[in-house]
Design a protein around this motif. Structure first.
Motif, mmCIF file in Angstrom:
data_model
loop_
_atom_site.group_PDB
_atom_site.id
_atom_site.type_symbol
_atom_site.label_atom_id
_atom_site.label_comp_id
_atom_site.label_asym_id
_atom_site.label_seq_id
_atom_site.Cartn_x
_atom_site.Cartn_y
_atom_site.Cartn_z
ATOM 1 N N GLY A 270 34.897 8.723 0.351
ATOM 2 C CA GLY A 270 34.175 9.040 1.577
ATOM 3 C C GLY A 270 32.732 9.417 1.320
ATOM 4 O O GLY A 270 31.820 8.912 1.978
ATOM 5 N N PHE A 271 32.495 10.274 0.340
ATOM 6 C CA PHE A 271 31.133 10.685 0.025
ATOM 7 C C PHE A 271 30.323 9.574 -0.625
ATOM 8 O O PHE A 271 29.099 9.558 -0.530
ATOM 9 N N ALA A 272 30.988 8.641 -1.298
ATOM 10 C CA ALA A 272 30.270 7.530 -1.924
ATOM 11 C C ALA A 272 29.533 6.707 -0.874
ATOM 12 O O ALA A 272 28.372 6.321 -1.065
ATOM 13 N N PHE A 273 30.196 6.429 0.247
ATOM 14 C CA PHE A 273 29.554 5.672 1.322
ATOM 15 C C PHE A 273 28.413 6.471 1.940
ATOM 16 O O PHE A 273 27.351 5.907 2.251
ATOM 17 N N LEU A 274 28.617 7.763 2.118
ATOM 18 C CA LEU A 274 27.559 8.597 2.681
ATOM 19 C C LEU A 274 26.375 8.680 1.721
ATOM 20 O O LEU A 274 25.216 8.581 2.143
ATOM 21 N N ASN A 275 26.639 8.842 0.430
ATOM 22 C CA ASN A 275 25.557 8.943 -0.557
ATOM 23 C C ASN A 275 24.747 7.663 -0.654
ATOM 24 O O ASN A 275 23.553 7.695 -0.940
ATOM 25 N N LEU A 276 25.380 6.527 -0.416
ATOM 26 C CA LEU A 276 24.680 5.242 -0.506
ATOM 27 C C LEU A 276 23.615 5.099 0.578
ATOM 28 O O LEU A 276 22.716 4.270 0.464
ATOM 29 N N SER A 277 23.693 5.914 1.613
ATOM 30 C CA SER A 277 22.681 5.845 2.670
ATOM 31 C C SER A 277 21.283 6.155 2.137
ATOM 32 O O SER A 277 20.283 5.761 2.736
#
Length: 324
Positions: A270-277
């Protein structure tokens, strides 16, 4: 969230590790730090997150620095959202620089003080991204649906004040994240990301609906400026859905997972997708520009080949400078 996916990589190697519940109770033995925080045999989710964070270092940092340089270059003709974009780009660039620091601390320094600084950066990322994107959505929502009110609130002092509020909330959350031990603190991020996600989706859908509804008569073509705004808002909506939907869809159901599965797989993904922003947001902004300052056309074509080709096919009248 208190246990950020990247916080799984938070300390030094130790030969032993206590069970998951070792820290429960006021007199319980303090759980020793471990590099994978109990996920030593379930590292797939953690490696997935680290891979995307490396993308932030390679692409995200230069892109965010370029966005900041462009905003400074265009300061004489700023758009109303420039202050939000500048703060967001600065925070994302700062977050990207902490990734190599995290690697060095894991395998070289092994310092708890450095780890506290890294944890602070994760709190900054958790909060600044959703809140500043919400501010950008609010700015465009008022501009499109309430143009008279927008004209009255166009002064920079309103956006500067809102930015200060967001920064105070960000630093307060990050400081609390570093201190740790606060009851139900992990629910703060879940509530924040849910609220901001719903707001941004509703806000952008309302803008798209209003712009679509305002097509002119005759050929039914949308005004060039509104057409550009439509594409801009649509791209923001895609970013919001791609980056924020995974944590929104997964984190509220924490109680349905075992602690190990949630900590080792659900949170990192979940955080991986958010961090990619931190990479996607500046690249989308740059791709919308008709002309990127400081870069030659050849360089722009290599970086944004598909987008550049599409833009060159569009008449200049339909491509006013992007109000990013």
């Amino acid at each position: 969230m208190e246990r950020n996916a990247s916080s799984l990589l938070n300390s030094t190697f130790l030969p032993t590790q206590l069970p998951f519940s070792a820290t429960s109770g006021p007199n319980a033995t303090v759980k020793p730090f471990s590099v994978f925080d109990g996920c030593d045999h379930q590292v797939e989710g953690i490696l997935f997150d680290l891979t995307l964070q490396c993308i932030n270092v390679v692409l995200g940092i230069p892109a965010n620095i370029l966005v900041i340089a462009i905003l400074i270059h265009n300061r004489k003709e700023p758009s109303t959202s420039d202050i939000f974009l500048g703060c967001l780009a600065f925070m994302d660039a700062y977050f990207g620089t902490m990734t190599p620091v995290s690697f060095l601390n894991l395998y070289v320094w092994q310092s708890k003080g450095v780890w506290s600084a890294i944890k602070f950066s994760y709190g900054v990322k958790d909060t600044s991204g959703p809140l500043f994107l919400s501010c950008i959505c609010l700015d465009r929502f008022v501009a499109v649906l309430f143009p008279v009110l927008f004209g009255q609130l166009k002064h920079i002092k309103y956006r500067l004040s809102l930015s200060i509020v967001v920064l105070c909330l960000t630093f307060a959350y990050s400081a609390a994240k570093v201190v740790g031990g606060l009851p139900n603190f992990e629910k703060v991020f879940t509530g924040e990301v849910l609220a901001t996600f719903l707001w941004m989706v509703v806000c952008n859908l309302s803008i798209l609906w209003a712009l679509k509804k305002s097509r002119g008569t005759g050929k039914g073509e949308m005004h060039p400026v509104k057409k550009k705004a439509f594409k801009t808002v649509l791209s923001i909506l895609c970013i919001i859905v791609f980056n924020y939907l995974p944590p929104v869809a997964l984190f509220p159901f924490e109680n349905y997972y075992t602690p190990d599965v949630f900590r080792c797989y659900v949170q990192p993904v979940g955080f991986a997708f958010l961090n990619l922003s931190s990479t996607i947001q500046p690249l989308v902004y740059l791709s919308r520009l008709e002309k990127v300052p400081f870069l030659s056309d050849a360089c722009v074509k290599k970086c944004f080949l598909c987008v550049s080709a599409k833009d060159k096919k569009t008449p200049p009248a339909e491509n006013p400078p992007a109000e990013a």
